[in-house]
Design a protein around this motif. Sequence first.
Motif, PDB file in Angstrom:
ATOM      1  N   GLU A 298       0.521  -1.075  -0.179  1.00  0.00           N
ATOM      2  CA  GLU A 298       0.064  -0.538  -0.559  1.00  0.00           C
ATOM      3  C   GLU A 298       1.269   1.057  -0.119  1.00  0.00           C
ATOM      4  O   GLU A 298       2.096   1.116   0.572  1.00  0.00           O
ATOM      5  N   ASP A 299       0.259   2.099  -0.705  1.00  0.00           N
ATOM      6  CA  ASP A 299       0.969   3.593  -0.927  1.00  0.00           C
ATOM      7  C   ASP A 299       0.806   4.650   0.151  1.00  0.00           C
ATOM      8  O   ASP A 299       0.288   5.267   0.790  1.00  0.00           O
ATOM      9  N   ASP A 300       1.230   4.348   1.347  1.00  0.00           N
ATOM     10  CA  ASP A 300       1.438   4.640   2.771  1.00  0.00           C
ATOM     11  C   ASP A 300       2.832   4.467   3.630  1.00  0.00           C
ATOM     12  O   ASP A 300       3.845   3.518   3.945  1.00  0.00           O
ATOM     13  N   ILE A 301       3.165   5.784   3.786  1.00  0.00           N
ATOM     14  CA  ILE A 301       4.702   5.630   4.345  1.00  0.00           C
ATOM     15  C   ILE A 301       4.693   5.265   5.061  1.00  0.00           C
ATOM     16  O   ILE A 301       5.704   4.709   5.713  1.00  0.00           O
ATOM     17  N   SER A 302       3.793   4.847   6.398  1.00  0.00           N
ATOM     18  CA  SER A 302       4.239   4.211   7.869  1.00  0.00           C
ATOM     19  C   SER A 302       4.429   2.525   6.805  1.00  0.00           C
ATOM     20  O   SER A 302       5.947   2.061   7.173  1.00  0.00           O
ATOM     21  N   GLU A 303       3.955   1.830   6.010  1.00  0.00           N
ATOM     22  CA  GLU A 303       4.545   0.795   5.294  1.00  0.00           C
ATOM     23  C   GLU A 303       5.260   0.956   5.084  1.00  0.00           C
ATOM     24  O   GLU A 303       6.228  -0.474   4.884  1.00  0.00           O
ATOM     25  N   ARG A 304       5.628   1.955   4.710  1.00  0.00           N
ATOM     26  CA  ARG A 304       7.236   1.830   3.597  1.00  0.00           C
ATOM     27  C   ARG A 304       8.808   1.553   4.331  1.00  0.00           C
ATOM     28  O   ARG A 304       9.176   1.520   4.378  1.00  0.00           O
TER      29      ARG A 304
END
Length: 337
Positions: free
Chosen positions: A289-295
Motif C-alpha cells: 500500500e502507498d502508505d508512508i508507515s508501511e514503507r
Amino acid sequence: MASSNFIDYVKINARSGAGGAGSLHFRREKHVSKGGPDGGNGGRGGHVILRGNAQLWTLLHLRYTKHIKAEPGGKGDGGRRSGAEGQDKILEVPLGTVARNAETGEEMGEITDDGQEIILLPGGLGGLGNDHFKSATNRTPDYAQPGGEELEAWIILELKVLADVGLVGFPNAGKSTLLSVVSAARPEIANYPFTTLVPNLGVVAYRDDLSFVMADIPGIIEGASQGRGLGLRFLRHIERNSLLVFLIPADSEDPAAEYETLLNELREYNPSLLDKQRLIAISKIDLVEDDISEREKLTKGLPDNVPNLFISGATQEGIERLKDLIWATLNEPLSVS
C-alpha cells in the motif's frame, strides 16, 4: 535456450610448437674448393595465444575444442636458409576471461581489453645452424642446435562478466524484470525461483546519450558460497562489477535480514566484494500500500550508510531515480558513499 549457449568455464589441453632444428650443412659448389659451413637456423615454434574479442560474450565456441596445437617451426637448410616459423594458435575469448594452469592453479593471464593478447605457451626457439658457430678458430663446426621443446599444459579458461552494475538478490527478487525495463535486454521472466540460469547483460541508456552496462546475476541463496543452489558458479561474476545493487522484494518477511544474508554470502566467497559501492532497491513496491508507515517498515534495520529506494518494474516507480543514483555512484562514489 540461453542457458545452453552461455558457457563461462572450459578446460583445454594446449601445446605450443617445437622449434625447428638448425642445419648442419657445408657449402658444396662446383669450382669452389673447401666450401665452408652454411647451415641456417631453425624456425620458432608457434605460440598458443589468448586474444580479447569484444564481440564475444561466451566461451561456447571453445566448449568442444579440447586440444589446441600450434605448429612446429621448420628446420634450417643449407645456404643459410632459416626454417619457417610455426603458425601461432590464437584463441579469441570474451573480455573478462581469466586463464589458469589447471594443475597448479596459477593465473596465466587475464583479458580485459579488445585486441589484447597474452602468450599462454610460447613456442620453442629455433636451433642455430652450424653457420652461426663458425669463427677464426673454428672454421668447420660440425654441429648445430636442436630446436627448443614445445610446452604442454591443461588450461582452465574462466569468464567473469564485465559490467558496471551487478544486480544481486535472492531468486525471484525482480532482477530480470528490472533489467528488461531499463535496457533492451529480454531475459526470461516468470513467477518461480531460478528463472535466470545465466548472467544477462543490458546496456542502460542514460541522459545525453550516456550509458552503463548492467548485469543480472542468477539468484543467490543462503549457502551459495558453500556451493548450494547455483553456488560458486555465478558468484565470481560479481567480482567484476563496479557497483552492486541489492534487490529485496517488498513482500519479503524481513528485508534487513535478507540483505545481511546476501552480504554474508559475498563475504564468505570473497571479502573484498564488500569494498564495492552498494545500493539497496526495494523492488515490487507496487505490492505494498502507498502508505508512508508501511514503507518505513521495509527500510527498518537497513544500514544508514547504504542508499536505498523503492522501485517497481510494473509501474515504473523509482526507475529514473535509481538510474540517477547509479550514475552518481559510478562517477562520483565519494559523494554518495
